[in-house]
Write a protein that holds these residues in place. Structure first.
Motif, PDB file in Angstrom:
ATOM      1  N   ALA A 136      65.074  32.884  65.885  1.00 54.70           N
ATOM      2  CA  ALA A 136      64.353  32.636  67.127  1.00 54.70           C
ATOM      3  C   ALA A 136      62.889  32.349  66.819  1.00 54.70           C
ATOM      4  O   ALA A 136      62.328  32.893  65.881  1.00 54.70           O
ATOM      5  N   ASP A 137      62.286  31.504  67.639  1.00 47.13           N
ATOM      6  CA  ASP A 137      60.877  31.138  67.437  1.00 47.13           C
ATOM      7  C   ASP A 137      59.996  32.173  68.133  1.00 47.13           C
ATOM      8  O   ASP A 137      59.770  32.122  69.336  1.00 47.13           O
ATOM      9  N   LEU A 138      59.479  33.125  67.324  1.00 45.75           N
ATOM     10  CA  LEU A 138      58.699  34.226  67.897  1.00 45.75           C
ATOM     11  C   LEU A 138      57.289  33.804  68.294  1.00 45.75           C
ATOM     12  O   LEU A 138      56.576  34.537  68.951  1.00 45.75           O
ATOM     13  N   SER A 139      56.894  32.588  67.872  1.00 46.41           N
ATOM     14  CA  SER A 139      55.568  32.113  68.275  1.00 46.41           C
ATOM     15  C   SER A 139      55.567  31.719  69.748  1.00 46.41           C
ATOM     16  O   SER A 139      54.515  31.472  70.325  1.00 46.41           O
ATOM     17  N   ARG A 140      56.757  31.679  70.353  1.00 44.48           N
ATOM     18  CA  ARG A 140      56.846  31.250  71.753  1.00 44.48           C
ATOM     19  C   ARG A 140      57.062  32.420  72.717  1.00 44.48           C
ATOM     20  O   ARG A 140      57.533  32.231  73.826  1.00 44.48           O
ATOM     21  N   LEU A 141      56.709  33.629  72.296  1.00 45.54           N
ATOM     22  CA  LEU A 141      56.779  34.756  73.219  1.00 45.54           C
ATOM     23  C   LEU A 141      55.865  34.470  74.404  1.00 45.54           C
ATOM     24  O   LEU A 141      54.759  33.970  74.228  1.00 45.54           O
ATOM     25  N   PRO A 142      56.295  34.790  75.615  1.00 47.60           N
ATOM     26  CA  PRO A 142      55.487  34.446  76.797  1.00 47.60           C
ATOM     27  C   PRO A 142      54.207  35.274  76.925  1.00 47.60           C
ATOM     28  O   PRO A 142      53.293  34.902  77.644  1.00 47.60           O
ATOM     29  N   VAL A 143      54.140  36.405  76.224  1.00 47.96           N
ATOM     30  CA  VAL A 143      52.969  37.279  76.299  1.00 47.96           C
ATOM     31  C   VAL A 143      52.246  37.248  74.964  1.00 47.96           C
ATOM     32  O   VAL A 143      52.878  37.401  73.916  1.00 47.96           O
ATOM     33  N   TYR A 144      50.925  37.031  74.985  1.00 47.28           N
ATOM     34  CA  TYR A 144      50.170  37.136  73.733  1.00 47.28           C
ATOM     35  C   TYR A 144      49.639  38.552  73.586  1.00 47.28           C
ATOM     36  O   TYR A 144      48.938  39.064  74.452  1.00 47.28           O
ATOM     37  N   GLU A 145      49.999  39.180  72.506  1.00 55.72           N
ATOM     38  CA  GLU A 145      49.533  40.538  72.212  1.00 55.72           C
ATOM     39  C   GLU A 145      49.510  40.671  70.692  1.00 55.72           C
ATOM     40  O   GLU A 145      50.532  40.434  70.034  1.00 55.72           O
ATOM     41  N   PRO A 146      48.357  40.993  70.094  1.00 51.73           N
ATOM     42  CA  PRO A 146      48.283  41.105  68.632  1.00 51.73           C
ATOM     43  C   PRO A 146      49.357  42.058  68.091  1.00 51.73           C
ATOM     44  O   PRO A 146      49.478  43.195  68.558  1.00 51.73           O
ATOM     45  N   GLY A 147      50.159  41.556  67.138  1.00 52.55           N
ATOM     46  CA  GLY A 147      51.176  42.390  66.498  1.00 52.55           C
ATOM     47  C   GLY A 147      52.520  42.418  67.199  1.00 52.55           C
ATOM     48  O   GLY A 147      53.502  42.911  66.640  1.00 52.55           O
ATOM     49  N   LEU A 148      52.608  41.864  68.413  1.00 50.34           N
ATOM     50  CA  LEU A 148      53.863  41.935  69.177  1.00 50.34           C
ATOM     51  C   LEU A 148      54.972  41.111  68.524  1.00 50.34           C
ATOM     52  O   LEU A 148      56.116  41.573  68.407  1.00 50.34           O
ATOM     53  N   ALA A 149      54.643  39.902  68.090  1.00 50.54           N
ATOM     54  CA  ALA A 149      55.669  39.023  67.491  1.00 50.54           C
ATOM     55  C   ALA A 149      56.306  39.692  66.272  1.00 50.54           C
ATOM     56  O   ALA A 149      57.516  39.603  66.057  1.00 50.54           O
ATOM     57  N   GLU A 150      55.485  40.393  65.472  1.00 52.09           N
ATOM     58  CA  GLU A 150      56.002  41.066  64.270  1.00 52.09           C
ATOM     59  C   GLU A 150      56.963  42.188  64.640  1.00 52.09           C
ATOM     60  O   GLU A 150      58.019  42.361  64.018  1.00 52.09           O
ATOM     61  N   VAL A 151      56.617  42.952  65.673  1.00 56.44           N
ATOM     62  CA  VAL A 151      57.479  44.060  66.107  1.00 56.44           C
ATOM     63  C   VAL A 151      58.802  43.521  66.645  1.00 56.44           C
ATOM     64  O   VAL A 151      59.878  44.018  66.306  1.00 56.44           O
ATOM     65  N   VAL A 152      58.720  42.476  67.481  1.00 56.37           N
ATOM     66  CA  VAL A 152      59.945  41.875  68.034  1.00 56.37           C
ATOM     67  C   VAL A 152      60.790  41.289  66.906  1.00 56.37           C
ATOM     68  O   VAL A 152      62.016  41.447  66.874  1.00 56.37           O
ATOM     69  N   GLY A 153      60.137  40.623  65.948  1.00 57.02           N
ATOM     70  CA  GLY A 153      60.844  40.008  64.823  1.00 57.02           C
ATOM     71  C   GLY A 153      61.597  41.028  63.986  1.00 57.02           C
ATOM     72  O   GLY A 153      62.724  40.795  63.540  1.00 57.02           O
ATOM     73  N   GLU A 154      60.973  42.197  63.790  1.00 55.77           N
ATOM     74  CA  GLU A 154      61.594  43.241  62.971  1.00 55.77           C
ATOM     75  C   GLU A 154      62.758  43.918  63.702  1.00 55.77           C
ATOM     76  O   GLU A 154      63.769  44.266  63.099  1.00 55.77           O
ATOM     77  N   ALA A 155      62.612  44.083  65.021  1.00 51.39           N
ATOM     78  CA  ALA A 155      63.612  44.860  65.769  1.00 51.39           C
ATOM     79  C   ALA A 155      64.751  44.015  66.335  1.00 51.39           C
ATOM     80  O   ALA A 155      65.853  44.521  66.557  1.00 51.39           O
ATOM     81  N   ARG A 156      64.490  42.729  66.560  1.00 53.54           N
ATOM     82  CA  ARG A 156      65.493  41.882  67.223  1.00 53.54           C
ATOM     83  C   ARG A 156      66.762  41.772  66.389  1.00 53.54           C
ATOM     84  O   ARG A 156      66.719  41.512  65.185  1.00 53.54           O
ATOM     85  N   GLY A 157      67.890  42.007  67.040  1.00 51.22           N
ATOM     86  CA  GLY A 157      69.172  41.933  66.336  1.00 51.22           C
ATOM     87  C   GLY A 157      69.519  43.227  65.613  1.00 51.22           C
ATOM     88  O   GLY A 157      70.641  43.398  65.146  1.00 51.22           O
ATOM     89  N   ARG A 158      68.533  44.147  65.508  1.00 51.40           N
ATOM     90  CA  ARG A 158      68.793  45.455  64.881  1.00 51.40           C
ATOM     91  C   ARG A 158      68.967  46.507  65.975  1.00 51.40           C
ATOM     92  O   ARG A 158      70.030  47.083  66.133  1.00 51.40           O
ATOM     93  N   ASN A 159      67.898  46.748  66.737  1.00 52.59           N
ATOM     94  CA  ASN A 159      68.041  47.665  67.878  1.00 52.59           C
ATOM     95  C   ASN A 159      67.343  47.124  69.120  1.00 52.59           C
ATOM     96  O   ASN A 159      67.034  47.857  70.045  1.00 52.59           O
ATOM     97  N   LEU A 160      67.091  45.811  69.107  1.00 48.51           N
ATOM     98  CA  LEU A 160      66.528  45.141  70.284  1.00 48.51           C
ATOM     99  C   LEU A 160      67.399  43.929  70.591  1.00 48.51           C
ATOM    100  O   LEU A 160      67.533  43.025  69.762  1.00 48.51           O
ATOM    101  N   PHE A 161      68.014  43.932  71.761  1.00 44.32           N
ATOM    102  CA  PHE A 161      68.913  42.839  72.148  1.00 44.32           C
ATOM    103  C   PHE A 161      68.548  42.355  73.545  1.00 44.32           C
ATOM    104  O   PHE A 161      68.156  43.154  74.396  1.00 44.32           O
TER     105      PHE A 161
END
Length: 307
Positions: A1-26
């Motif tokens: 997934a293209d995490l640069s296209r998250l609708p909310v800009y928040e420093p560090g958010l893309a990294e957290v979503v990238g790490e958790a997505r598909g593991r414990n974030l669905f």
């Protein structure tokens, strides 16, 4: 997934979503299925100030909360813990309870209040290391279940448990106190301009007092964002609804001062330009309500531009 296209800009958010997505974030569009399969459901929808009807311009609009509650009630086939994350007026849990407990399908719902204290721009740091986590509820087992989730990374002494109403009111009060500090220093900034004092020097002088502290003492065009004004207006509305006129008037003054500061700033710009901005180009450096966010809700820049 293209995490640069998250609708909310928040420093560090893309990294957290990238790490958790598909593991414990669905993510899923099957809302009813997700509700049915969950033990705990967080309600994190918007609660804007009402633009219509009773409480217009002050009270929180709870239509999204109500829609959530009805959908949860309809989709649930087993007992659930319902967690209020949205900023809500005191005693909203009563409305939630009323909707959830009158479904007639025999499901038990335990309602907890767990207000959000993440600040935009520093939300990820606030999530990793919060000053406190606040959980309000009446059922010890439900409270313990949510405490155990946070305790996997937050020290136990920072997890505060209260009754439901204290938790709901604490969020509004925290934002009201912070906004009050901004309005207080802005009021002093006007006095400084008239007397020749320097507001930054005054702020530094009082900020070194350990009883006061330095934060939220930066004179500015006024506070913006989706929370401060909304939460104070909510506090004012609640106070008025209980007939506490002096309390309502006291907190309303924080908003009055903030509106005055924005207007004063705009007036100063016009005055500096010989009282006319006709045919002149004015550049705004920054349109969001503060740095490190793309959120423009209630931004002071918008008010200044409109003025």
């Amino acid at each position: 997934a293209d995490l640069s296209r998250l609708p909310v800009y928040e420093p560090g958010l893309a990294e957290v979503v990238g790490e958790a997505r598909g593991r414990n974030l669905f993510f899923s569009t099957d809302v009813d299925g997700a509700i049915a399969g969950a033990d705990m459901v967080f309600i994190s929808v918007n609660t804007p100030t009402k633009t219509y009807g009773k409480g217009k311009g002050m009270a929180a609009d709870l239509k999204y909360i109500e829609l959530c509650a009805r959908q949860i009630a309809a989709a649930s086939t087993s007992d659930k813990i319902i967690v209020e994350k949205s900023t809500l007026p005191v005693r909203t849990a009563e409305a939630l309870k009323s909707i959830l407990h009158n479904t007639g399908n025999g499901v038990n719902f335990h309602i907890l209040s767990n207000p959000e204290f993440l600040a935009e721009g520093t939300a990820i740091a606030d999530l990793h290391s919060p000053d406190r986590v606040l959980i309000g509820g009446e059922n010890d087992g439900a409270v313990r279940a949510l405490v155990d989730i946070y305790a996997s990374w937050v020290p136990r002494e920072r997890i505060l448990t209260t009754n439901l109403w204290s938790s709901e009111l604490s969020k509004l009060t925290a934002n009201a106190f912070l906004a009050q500090r901004v309005s207080s220093i802005n009021a002093i900034s006007e006095l400084c301009e008239r007397t020749g004092a320097n507001v930054e020097e005054v702020a530094r002088a009082i900020g070194t007092d350990s009883r006061i502290g330095p934060r939220f003492l930066k004179a500015s065009v006024g506070f913006g964002g989706s929370c401060f004004q909304k939460d104070i207006l909510n506090l004012v509305y609640i106070a008025r609804s209980y007939g506490l006129e002096e309390v309502a008037h006291y907190w309303e003054q924080v908003i009055t001062m903030n509106d005055h500061q924005k207007q004063r700033f705009a007036d100063n710009i016009v005055q500096t330009m010989y009282n006319t901005v006709s045919g002149k180009k004015i550049a705004f450096l920054g349109w969001a309500f503060k740095k490190d966010t793309n959120d423009t809700r209630e931004s002071a820049a918008i008010h200044v531009a409109d003025a």
